[in-house]
Design a protein around this motif. Sequence first.
Motif, mmCIF file in Angstrom:
data_model
loop_
_atom_site.group_PDB
_atom_site.id
_atom_site.type_symbol
_atom_site.label_atom_id
_atom_site.label_comp_id
_atom_site.label_asym_id
_atom_site.label_seq_id
_atom_site.Cartn_x
_atom_site.Cartn_y
_atom_site.Cartn_z
ATOM 1 N N THR A 1 -3.364 -4.898 -6.614
ATOM 2 C CA THR A 1 -3.682 -3.924 -5.564
ATOM 3 C C THR A 1 -4.863 -3.097 -6.034
ATOM 4 O O THR A 1 -4.840 -2.545 -7.142
ATOM 5 N N ILE B 1 -6.012 -6.083 -1.308
ATOM 6 C CA ILE B 1 -4.787 -6.682 -1.849
ATOM 7 C C ILE B 1 -5.003 -8.177 -1.961
ATOM 8 O O ILE B 1 -5.574 -8.803 -1.065
ATOM 9 N N THR C 1 1.948 1.769 -3.509
ATOM 10 C CA THR C 1 0.865 2.222 -4.376
ATOM 11 C C THR C 1 0.517 3.683 -4.119
ATOM 12 O O THR C 1 0.240 4.445 -5.066
ATOM 13 N N ILE D 1 0.828 -1.203 0.000
ATOM 14 C CA ILE D 1 0.000 0.000 0.000
ATOM 15 C C ILE D 1 0.861 1.250 0.000
ATOM 16 O O ILE D 1 0.566 2.228 -0.717
ATOM 17 N N TRP E 1 -8.958 -0.131 0.493
ATOM 18 C CA TRP E 1 -7.885 -0.985 -0.016
ATOM 19 C C TRP E 1 -8.277 -2.459 -0.065
ATOM 20 O O TRP E 1 -9.044 -2.946 0.765
#
Length: 230
Positions: free
Chosen positions: A68, A54, A13, A10, A52
């Motif tokens: 992601t 993943i 990203t 994260i 989020w």
Amino acid sequence: MKRSTMNEIIDYTIEATKKYMLPLPPFATYSIEDWKNLEQDEREIVDNMLGWDITDFGSGDFNRIGLTIFTFRNGNFFDQDTYSKPYCEKLLFVRDGQILPFHFHWKKMEDIINRGGGDLEITLYNSKEDGSFDDSDVTVSLDGKYVTVKAGNKIVLHPGQSVTLKQGQYHQWQGVPGTGDIMLFEVSTTNDDRSDNRFYEAKERIPEVEEDVEPKYLIFNDYKDYVSFE
């Protein structure tokens, strides 16, 4: 998947979104305390799986097979009276060379849009009623132009290009190695990743988390463990 790895993914990203000048909403960087103190007026975030996400699709090798995701907005299959949005918008961040395994959706129709970075190669099949590959030709819309390919053939999305994928159309993609990370977007009908994915061979969609460090961010599947509305 280790929590430390998820934190790093994260972080990576978020830095990439800055490079692409893509601002994220405040809840993208909420602390654990923020989530624990979430008020009723932000319940939509939790109920509709915003934020989020993943996955390594059970591969154990995220950099090779993984994705992601950040969901900005979404409706709700199971509570349309409360959440009437019939649409969903996501960031799908693809690392250079990363693969998304073959799957289709029963309910969702989606546009996959290459907003910048590398090239995306997508392999296509229609599906049979039993979930196997069909050998018929596959027709998709590329930016409003209908294109037909043989079963198992590929299309390539260069930056700025998009494709519409209908229900039942198997797709696997890979960021073309050497062309860079890809800032994909998905614009679709309402999405539910817990119930509307039919994978051909991949294992679990939502990872089992090894809590080797404290979470820096939450993924949507964590909300049930941290968020409580009194």
